[in-house]
Design a protein around this motif. Structure first.
Motif, PDB file in Angstrom:
ATOM      1  N   TYR A 101      62.042  28.624  21.921  1.00 21.41           N
ATOM      2  CA  TYR A 101      60.685  28.078  21.838  1.00 21.41           C
ATOM      3  C   TYR A 101      60.118  28.220  20.430  1.00 21.41           C
ATOM      4  O   TYR A 101      59.430  27.319  19.936  1.00 21.41           O
ATOM      5  CB  TYR A 101      59.786  28.770  22.863  1.00 21.41           C
ATOM      6  N   LEU A 102      60.405  29.335  19.784  1.00 24.01           N
ATOM      7  CA  LEU A 102      59.955  29.508  18.399  1.00 24.01           C
ATOM      8  C   LEU A 102      60.563  28.432  17.511  1.00 24.01           C
ATOM      9  O   LEU A 102      59.872  27.815  16.685  1.00 24.01           O
ATOM     10  CB  LEU A 102      60.337  30.902  17.900  1.00 24.01           C
ATOM     11  N   ASP A 103      61.844  28.171  17.683  1.00 27.48           N
ATOM     12  CA  ASP A 103      62.496  27.123  16.892  1.00 27.48           C
ATOM     13  C   ASP A 103      61.908  25.752  17.190  1.00 27.48           C
ATOM     14  O   ASP A 103      61.755  24.917  16.289  1.00 27.48           O
ATOM     15  CB  ASP A 103      63.998  27.110  17.174  1.00 27.48           C
ATOM     16  N   ALA A 104      61.556  25.502  18.456  1.00 28.26           N
ATOM     17  CA  ALA A 104      61.001  24.198  18.822  1.00 28.26           C
ATOM     18  C   ALA A 104      59.678  23.960  18.109  1.00 28.26           C
ATOM     19  O   ALA A 104      59.424  22.860  17.590  1.00 28.26           O
ATOM     20  CB  ALA A 104      60.818  24.108  20.341  1.00 28.26           C
ATOM     21  N   PHE A 105      58.811  24.973  18.051  1.00 32.33           N
ATOM     22  CA  PHE A 105      57.537  24.820  17.344  1.00 32.33           C
ATOM     23  C   PHE A 105      57.763  24.540  15.864  1.00 32.33           C
ATOM     24  O   PHE A 105      57.103  23.691  15.260  1.00 32.33           O
ATOM     25  CB  PHE A 105      56.684  26.076  17.499  1.00 32.33           C
ATOM     26  N   LEU A 106      58.702  25.255  15.264  1.00 34.17           N
ATOM     27  CA  LEU A 106      58.941  25.086  13.834  1.00 34.17           C
ATOM     28  C   LEU A 106      59.611  23.745  13.541  1.00 34.17           C
ATOM     29  O   LEU A 106      59.278  23.079  12.557  1.00 34.17           O
ATOM     30  CB  LEU A 106      59.789  26.241  13.314  1.00 34.17           C
ATOM     31  N   ASP A 107      60.537  23.337  14.385  1.00 36.71           N
ATOM     32  CA  ASP A 107      61.199  22.048  14.172  1.00 36.71           C
ATOM     33  C   ASP A 107      60.238  20.887  14.391  1.00 36.71           C
ATOM     34  O   ASP A 107      60.393  19.821  13.783  1.00 36.71           O
ATOM     35  CB  ASP A 107      62.414  21.908  15.098  1.00 36.71           C
ATOM     36  N   CYS A 108      59.215  21.094  15.239  1.00 38.48           N
ATOM     37  CA  CYS A 108      58.235  20.039  15.462  1.00 38.48           C
ATOM     38  C   CYS A 108      57.463  19.717  14.187  1.00 38.48           C
ATOM     39  O   CYS A 108      56.969  18.605  14.011  1.00 38.48           O
ATOM     40  CB  CYS A 108      57.260  20.450  16.570  1.00 38.48           C
TER      41      CYS A 108
END
Length: 448
Positions: free
Chosen positions: A164-171
């Motif tokens: 989830y942390l990666d998803a926020f940053l990749d967004c």
């Protein structure tokens, strides 16, 4: 020491929030084996750059050595224990003790001892007197550290929440930078109080922050006001892991619809410029887009004391011409005592956005989610102080345990949710707080 926590984690004894003996056990049992956020690689870019932070009960100098490696050095001379670094940030090739002049290189080695040859025994070994150094790992610019040599690596520690942390940053197209130095403030109340607020508390919005609703900043719902149109609802999904980490994500949907009704063929990323949405979608995996699309607000905890908030605000907190703008703030809640907490705020901005957008994103964060903001913190800090005062003034056997039963047995599993861990649909729920306190109780020895 019992806190009334069982496997359901629906209640926590009040003593857990006011007793310095409890905090002493927390330092040893909760903080010591955990990875804690110290800051960001952006803050120590060049050799010799340093910042002074707290790791558990200890103060450390987070310093980039001449070899380029970032270390967390105990901020106490190995001679008599004097505090070495008194500034909060700077650049130095060495740390020199103000008492007797012992000098340490910026990698922690003892390299200077006055009167070493004339006054010390022949077998004195400077190599055995370097500064104790914590383990540090850099994950996408986030600097985490732990004193525990036996703790699992950071990725294993974060587990499912790392997705989830990666998803926020990749967004945000993947690359982020810290905008300015961290804001710092001390507040009354135990460190767990603001932390469990970020874990997943949407319940307090209409009571604590009702003035924002009354003034039209949010309209009838969070989604209605910031989207600038009626007929929308905010539906929340709560995600929590056995490690105590959590995310609460709020999705904008048409009134009466579910998150499954979002049009993922045309993903939307509220708060980012609409002309960039296709580019942002391309920077993510299809599964990440299913998680981030139409998500207007998300907040959560990286156990034990790191929290984050990603939210889109409208012109009600900016200029009349400002578009809906998103910000990402990351916070560390550092215990000063059982009844006082230091909050550090970092604003992160995606480097893919233009400077004007990044400045506006920072301005929106400073105006809302900071101690000097016009919304939220003044309300929240007042409540945290009131909680502290009431708990501290109560007789030991007075008052029921802190209740965490909201939404228990009422959450509905999110259908086809893309990320790992259990995800429940429930806009009003303490699902995430229960996971936080269950892990806390395990580490404190209350649960097996």
């Amino acid at each position: 020491m019992s806190f009334g926590v069982d496997g359901s984690a629906r209640a926590v004894g009040r003593r857990a929030f006011i007793d310095d003996d409890v905090l002493g056990d927390e330092f040893d049992r909760v903080f010591h084996p955990s990875w804690q956020l110290l800051g960001f690689a952006d803050e120590v870019r060049e050799p010799g750059d340093y910042i002074v932070r707290t790791l558990g009960r200890d103060e450390v100098v987070v310093m980039r050595g001449e070899d380029g490696v970032v270390r967390a050095l105990h901020n106490s001379c190995t001679h008599r224990g004097t505090r070495l670094c008194r500034a909060s940030l700077g650049n130095a090739a060495h740390l020199r003790c103000s008492y007797h002049g012992w000098t340490f290189a910026n990698d922690g080695r003892l390299v200077g001892v006055p009167a070493l040859r004339s006054a010390y025994p022949a077998d004195f070994d400077p190599g055995g007197h370097g500064l104790p150094t914590a383990r540090v790992e850099d994950r996408r610019g986030f600097l985490f550290a732990t004193w525990d040599a036996e703790a699992p690596g950071l990725d294993e520690y974060l587990g499912e929440i790392g997705w989830y942390l990666d998803a926020f940053l990749d967004c945000g197209a993947g690359q982020w930078e810290v905008w300015g130095p961290p804001q710092r403030v001390r507040t009354r109340g135990n460190w767990k109080i603001p932390t469990d607020n970020f874990a997943g508390d949407g319940y307090h919005m209409r009571t604590t922050h009702q003035i924002a609703l009354q003034q039209g900043i949010y309209g009838d719902t969070l989604a209605d006001g910031t989207r600038g149109r009626s007929g929308t609802d905010l539906v929340a999904v709560n995600i929590a892991t056995p490690g105590g980490h959590s995310v609460r994500a709020g999705y904008v949907v048409e009134s009466g619809r579910s998150i499954e009704d979002r049009d993922l063929a045309a993903p939307e990323f509220p708060g980012y410029p609409p002309e960039r949405w296709a580019e942002l979608a391309a920077a993510q995996t299809p599964e990440q887009v299913r998680f981030t699309s139409h998500c207007e607000v998300a907040h959560g905890v990286l156990f034990p004391n790191t929290v984050f908030l990603s939210v889109a605000h409208d012109r009600a907190v900016g200029e009349d011409t400002d578009p809906l703008t998103r910000f990402l703030v990351v916070r560390a809640h550092v215990p000063i005592s059982a009844r006082e907490t230091e909050c550090l705020y970092w604003t992160l901005v995606p480097t893919a956005m233009d400077p004007e957008w990044r400045q506006r994103s920072y301005r929106f964060q400073a105006r809302t989610q900071s101690a000097g903001g016009i919304l939220f913190e003044m309300d929240d800090f007042e409540n945290f102080a009131r909680i502290d005062a009431a708990l501290a003034r109560s007789a030991p056997d007075r008052g029921a345990p802190v209740d965490l039963s909201l939404g228990a047995d009422r959450g509905v599993p999110a259908k086809d949710f893309p990320g790992p861990a259990r995800a429940e649909v429930g806009t009003l729920s303490e699902h995430n707080q229960r996971a936080f306190y269950r892990r806390w109780a395990e580490l404190m020895g209350e649960l097996p």
